[in-house]
Design an enzyme around this catalytic site. Structure first.
Site, mmCIF file in Angstrom:
data_model
loop_
_atom_site.group_PDB
_atom_site.id
_atom_site.type_symbol
_atom_site.label_atom_id
_atom_site.label_comp_id
_atom_site.label_asym_id
_atom_site.label_seq_id
_atom_site.Cartn_x
_atom_site.Cartn_y
_atom_site.Cartn_z
ATOM 1 N N GLN A 147 100.338 -36.890 144.133
ATOM 2 C CA GLN A 147 98.963 -37.408 144.290
ATOM 3 C C GLN A 147 98.988 -38.822 144.875
ATOM 4 O O GLN A 147 99.641 -39.707 144.329
ATOM 5 C CB GLN A 147 98.271 -37.424 142.922
ATOM 6 N N ASP A 185 89.681 -33.145 155.177
ATOM 7 C CA ASP A 185 90.806 -34.082 155.022
ATOM 8 C C ASP A 185 91.091 -34.702 156.393
ATOM 9 O O ASP A 185 91.128 -33.987 157.398
ATOM 10 C CB ASP A 185 92.036 -33.312 154.491
ATOM 11 N N ILE A 186 91.262 -36.034 156.429
ATOM 12 C CA ILE A 186 91.479 -36.672 157.738
ATOM 13 C C ILE A 186 92.908 -36.478 158.261
ATOM 14 O O ILE A 186 93.182 -36.795 159.405
ATOM 15 C CB ILE A 186 91.150 -38.187 157.759
ATOM 16 N N HIS A 223 92.643 -29.433 147.108
ATOM 17 C CA HIS A 223 92.869 -29.123 148.526
ATOM 18 C C HIS A 223 92.506 -27.649 148.746
ATOM 19 O O HIS A 223 93.038 -26.774 148.050
ATOM 20 C CB HIS A 223 94.345 -29.309 148.891
ATOM 21 N N HIS A 270 91.216 -34.212 143.155
ATOM 22 C CA HIS A 270 90.698 -33.538 144.352
ATOM 23 C C HIS A 270 91.444 -32.230 144.538
ATOM 24 O O HIS A 270 92.641 -32.148 144.317
ATOM 25 C CB HIS A 270 90.809 -34.415 145.595
HETATM 26 P P1 AMP Z 1 96.896 -36.163 147.658
HETATM 27 O O1 AMP Z 1 98.249 -36.318 148.263
HETATM 28 O O2 AMP Z 1 96.741 -34.860 146.928
HETATM 29 O O3 AMP Z 1 96.475 -37.353 146.839
HETATM 30 O O4 AMP Z 1 95.904 -36.040 148.894
HETATM 31 C C1 AMP Z 1 95.120 -37.100 149.354
HETATM 32 C C2 AMP Z 1 94.520 -36.604 150.631
HETATM 33 O O5 AMP Z 1 93.444 -37.454 150.976
HETATM 34 C C3 AMP Z 1 95.495 -36.615 151.820
HETATM 35 O O6 AMP Z 1 95.655 -35.294 152.305
HETATM 36 C C4 AMP Z 1 94.816 -37.537 152.822
HETATM 37 O O7 AMP Z 1 94.960 -37.100 154.142
HETATM 38 C C5 AMP Z 1 93.374 -37.485 152.379
HETATM 39 N N1 AMP Z 1 92.573 -38.646 152.739
HETATM 40 C C6 AMP Z 1 92.901 -39.942 152.607
HETATM 41 N N2 AMP Z 1 91.892 -40.730 153.029
HETATM 42 C C7 AMP Z 1 90.895 -39.900 153.430
HETATM 43 C C8 AMP Z 1 89.583 -40.096 153.976
HETATM 44 N N3 AMP Z 1 89.099 -41.322 154.168
HETATM 45 N N4 AMP Z 1 88.845 -39.004 154.284
HETATM 46 C C9 AMP Z 1 89.335 -37.767 154.077
HETATM 47 N N5 AMP Z 1 90.551 -37.511 153.572
HETATM 48 C C10 AMP Z 1 91.326 -38.560 153.253
#
Ligand code: AMP
Length: 148
Positions: A95, A32-33, A103, A101
């Protein structure tokens, strides 16, 4: 892989770079970034659906296998068997990216993280009050009746 093009579909197709940790035939795991702590990884099915319930039985089985394979890799590096595993299943749950996805967050001593209880900080801590068995039984009945 049909359906809408999501940010994660682009990562899976290699159109956007990621820090890959593991992969299978139907899923990809990458860092996760915006990590909640080091090693915070997302395990994403190739199928670009928003809800867990939209995945087939096989896709679900593959995804959870991906979670466990990812845990194995992170365990070796972070020297832990303990993880917080979470899914924001829909926007009301938090989300942000409308593509399932999982975590996978390693937990280690004094890592500053909290537990699921932190989602509802105003509820009494576990064990501090008697469970309300009457309300639980009534809710159980109503849920089961609704699904008859
Ligand atoms: P959610 O809130 O469960 O939808 O989590 C989405 C997650 O995606 C967040 O923790 C973001 O930091 C992560 N995210 C968004 N863009 C990217 C990316 N390009 N590469 C890796 N993680 C990402």
């Amino acid at each position: 892989m049909g359906g809408p093009i999501t940010l994660f579909s682009k990562i899976i197709k290699g159109e956007i770079p990621c820090f890959e940790i593991a992969k299978g035939d139907t899923w990809l795991a990458f860092l996760d970034i915006n990590p909640r702590r080091a090693g915070h990884t997302l395990v994403v099915p190739h199928e670009p659906v928003r809800y867990l319930a939209e995945l087939s039985t096989n896709q679900l089985a593959d995804l959870w296998q991906g979670v466990v394979k990812t845990q194995t890799k992170l365990s070796a590096y972070f020297n832990t068997s303990d993880f917080l595993i979470g899914i924001h299943d829909g926007s009301l749950a938090g989300q942000e990216v409308p593509h399932v996805h999982v975590h996978v967050i390693p937990r280690t001593e004094n890592d500053g993280g909290r537990t699921l209880l932190a989602c509802w900080p105003n509820t009494p801590s576990i064990g501090s009050t008697e469970p309300d068995f009457t309300t639980l039984a009534s809710l159980q009945n109503e849920i089961l009746l609704t699904n008859k």
